[in-house]
Design a protein around this motif. Structure first.
Motif, short mmCIF file in Angstrom:
data_model
loop_
_atom_site.label_atom_id
_atom_site.label_comp_id
_atom_site.label_asym_id
_atom_site.label_seq_id
_atom_site.Cartn_x
_atom_site.Cartn_y
_atom_site.Cartn_z
N GLU A 42 -7.97 3.52 2.39
CA GLU A 42 -7.49 2.13 2.30
C GLU A 42 -8.22 1.38 1.19
O GLU A 42 -7.62 0.56 0.49
CB GLU A 42 -7.62 1.44 3.66
CG GLU A 42 -6.60 2.00 4.64
CD GLU A 42 -6.68 1.39 6.04
OE1 GLU A 42 -7.61 0.59 6.27
OE2 GLU A 42 -5.83 1.74 6.87
N TYR B 6 -4.43 2.97 -0.32
CA TYR B 6 -3.46 3.74 0.46
C TYR B 6 -3.33 3.18 1.87
O TYR B 6 -4.24 2.50 2.37
CB TYR B 6 -3.87 5.21 0.52
CG TYR B 6 -3.79 5.90 -0.81
CD1 TYR B 6 -2.57 6.27 -1.35
CD2 TYR B 6 -4.94 6.19 -1.56
CE1 TYR B 6 -2.48 6.90 -2.58
CE2 TYR B 6 -4.87 6.81 -2.79
CZ TYR B 6 -3.63 7.18 -3.30
OH TYR B 6 -3.54 7.79 -4.51
N LEU B 7 -2.22 3.48 2.51
CA LEU B 7 -1.98 3.11 3.90
C LEU B 7 -1.92 4.41 4.70
O LEU B 7 -1.17 5.32 4.35
CB LEU B 7 -0.64 2.37 4.03
CG LEU B 7 -0.17 2.05 5.43
CD1 LEU B 7 -1.03 0.94 6.04
CD2 LEU B 7 1.30 1.61 5.39
N ALA C 25 0.84 -1.19 0.00
CA ALA C 25 0.00 0.00 0.00
C ALA C 25 0.88 1.25 0.00
O ALA C 25 2.03 1.22 0.43
CB ALA C 25 -0.91 -0.01 1.21
N GLN D 217 -9.88 7.01 6.75
CA GLN D 217 -9.01 5.84 6.70
C GLN D 217 -9.65 4.74 5.85
O GLN D 217 -8.98 4.15 4.97
CB GLN D 217 -8.79 5.34 8.13
CG GLN D 217 -7.61 4.44 8.28
CD GLN D 217 -7.03 4.51 9.70
OE1 GLN D 217 -7.36 5.43 10.45
NE2 GLN D 217 -6.18 3.58 10.03
N ASP D 218 -10.94 4.48 6.07
CA ASP D 218 -11.64 3.46 5.29
C ASP D 218 -11.59 3.80 3.80
O ASP D 218 -11.28 2.95 2.96
CB ASP D 218 -13.11 3.37 5.72
CG ASP D 218 -13.27 2.65 7.04
OD1 ASP D 218 -12.27 2.07 7.53
OD2 ASP D 218 -14.38 2.65 7.59
#
Lengths: 134, 134, 134, 134, 134, 134
Positions: free
Chosen positions: B25, B29-30, B4, B21-22
């Motif tokens: 990701e 992505y991280l 990621a 974040q959800d």
């Protein structure tokens, strides 16, 4: 949107290709895939007229053919074709060997980068050349 | 695409951070997250070299540090770092306090806006500076 | 502004070169000129580090070297070098043989087109890579 | 085109200012000039509403005020004001201290670069905000 | 560069037209001029195929024809034609009545704005559609 | 991101509309839909102030109203509104009938193209007009 939009994807690593395919199909694209240079050239011969973009790995395994060559050959026939390169080690060659109006994705890259890159290039083509009949 | 792509995200509201974040990701992505100014500055010190972009809320809770400051400090070390600001009330300060080549997302914004913004900026960086070795 | 900004210009027709030189010097540039392929390659060897852009005719007289080749060689050493191509008959090759982030001027073109093209490309370079020391 | 278009120009070297003024007036602009920080701030107070762009040297002689500060103050009042920075030694600060949508000209630069930069930014402003009455 | 690049210019004020003509010819362009709506439509019929751009005043005197109409008619025949509008009072209509990929110059504007606008649009056209034969 | 971002979508085919709605909601948008010209005009009257973009089919069934008309009317009230057109047969009219700063998606298009187009246009609006209060 009932028909998927066909793309030509060249990638020699099978697992990476599956990831690319999943991500692109999730975004509404249909993937025509080649896994080595000769296969890619064959697809150019057979299906170039119908694809909306080319996504190509730069270093596609043994043999003299690179992603730079494939994109150049595709552009000779379809000068307006959107091109996205994917590379790890060869990013430094893009400035001298890439074609105009292309995007280079340095590996590792996120799915969203790929979808944004190819969509943005296709949208720009549609926008700029509205009347191919002229 | 097996790894990621790391991003630095600064957001003081825990629920919003989870949403970000959800979404990020989901896009491959991280997220390295900070929830206040000092935490953000600590992350800049520790991890700035490895992230591919900074996504920062502008008003990050009590204290003197704002998203404008964090982006400015990050750019002093990494002048080519893509920056996305998120803000509700402070959008009118972007023209005077934002950094060049940044994107401001006015809240509320859609997930797709965030993914497009960060991906477009990262893709442009890769494209323009192909040879970091020079 | 007291020093002129050096450019490398490759053009095999002497009268056209004089026109180009007049226009570019009027705009504040200093022209380092070559009139054939070997002369261009010599200038690349000697002066590439100091010029701010390359302006090259595509069809530069007898011999195997074209403007496409000169730009490619220049970009191998200076990947961020602005490139402007000038051509009459070979415009259709730009999409496959041109380098990324270049501009092609189809002959005949106006002086203002040339000055705008080269200035815009140089300004974009300056803007995007603010810190060459990094 | 019968009226010249007013610009605010900040430059502490008298000879350079004369060159800038000549070039800009040649291009159809009218220069309101300041030669130091306090003079620039005074002009912002008095004439900011009427100028179409700000062109500012970054290092404007002794005193704490820099071109970065002047642009930031101007943008607080006029968030859509086009900004062009000129600098020799401080180009590496642009990525962290410049304002969004600005252009940085690294000295020495050509007259054509300045005219293209300021014209392009003004044209973009006009284009994007067509209806100031809304 | 030995031949000038032809443009179609529509402007009903004779003195302004002379200024425009001087500026454009200084930049290497050749002006085909119309001073009212019927004259402009006649020029579209006769010379549209050969011009490289249209520069049109929006309010061109008495009569029902406006610059918006002239550009729309020109684009029906030449969808890739660069268009620059000039206007004082009607700038607020551009967002709804202008054509895509056009630039609007709000009067008064500087000569350099006009030359940059028209040159930038022509350069972009050349760049994007490199092979008209396809 | 807790609130969805409202868009106005005009599409006369029910099945296509459902697809569009799914894709846009997946991306964090809220769809206000109209399925014919009169319905679209009604929505413009009632909800134009609150939407962040217009996405409109060009050929919306029987009746004199087209997507070109709807976008033009929307822009008369909101000159900065992002506009995305969708069309199969009418793409050749975009260059003359589309509004400035719009994107045209030729059918069939991928979901990712739609999300990228609308997100990119909204992000650009936010970026360029940071202070609506001025």
């Amino acid at each position: 949107m009932t028909q998927a939009v066909p793309l030509l994807v060249v990638e020699d690593e099978a697992l990476v290709l599956i990831d690319l395919q999943d991500a692109l199909e999730e975004g509404g694209y249909l993937v025509l895939a080649a896994t080595d240079g000769p296969g890619a050239l064959q697809l150019l011969d057979d299906r170039l007229a119908e694809v909306r973009a080319l996504i190509t790995d730069v270093d596609i395994g043994p043999g003299a053919i690179t992603g730079w060559d494939i994109a150049q050959q595709a552009r000779e026939v379809r000068p307006d074709l959107p091109v996205v390169y994917m590379t790890g080690a060869s990013a430094d060659q893009w400035a001298s060997r890439g074609v105009p109006n292309s995007i280079l994705l340095a590996k590792p890259f996120a799915t969203a980068q790929l979808l944004t890159a190819v969509s943005q290039l296709i949208n720009a083509t549609t926008k700029i050349i509205p009347d191919q009949k002229e």
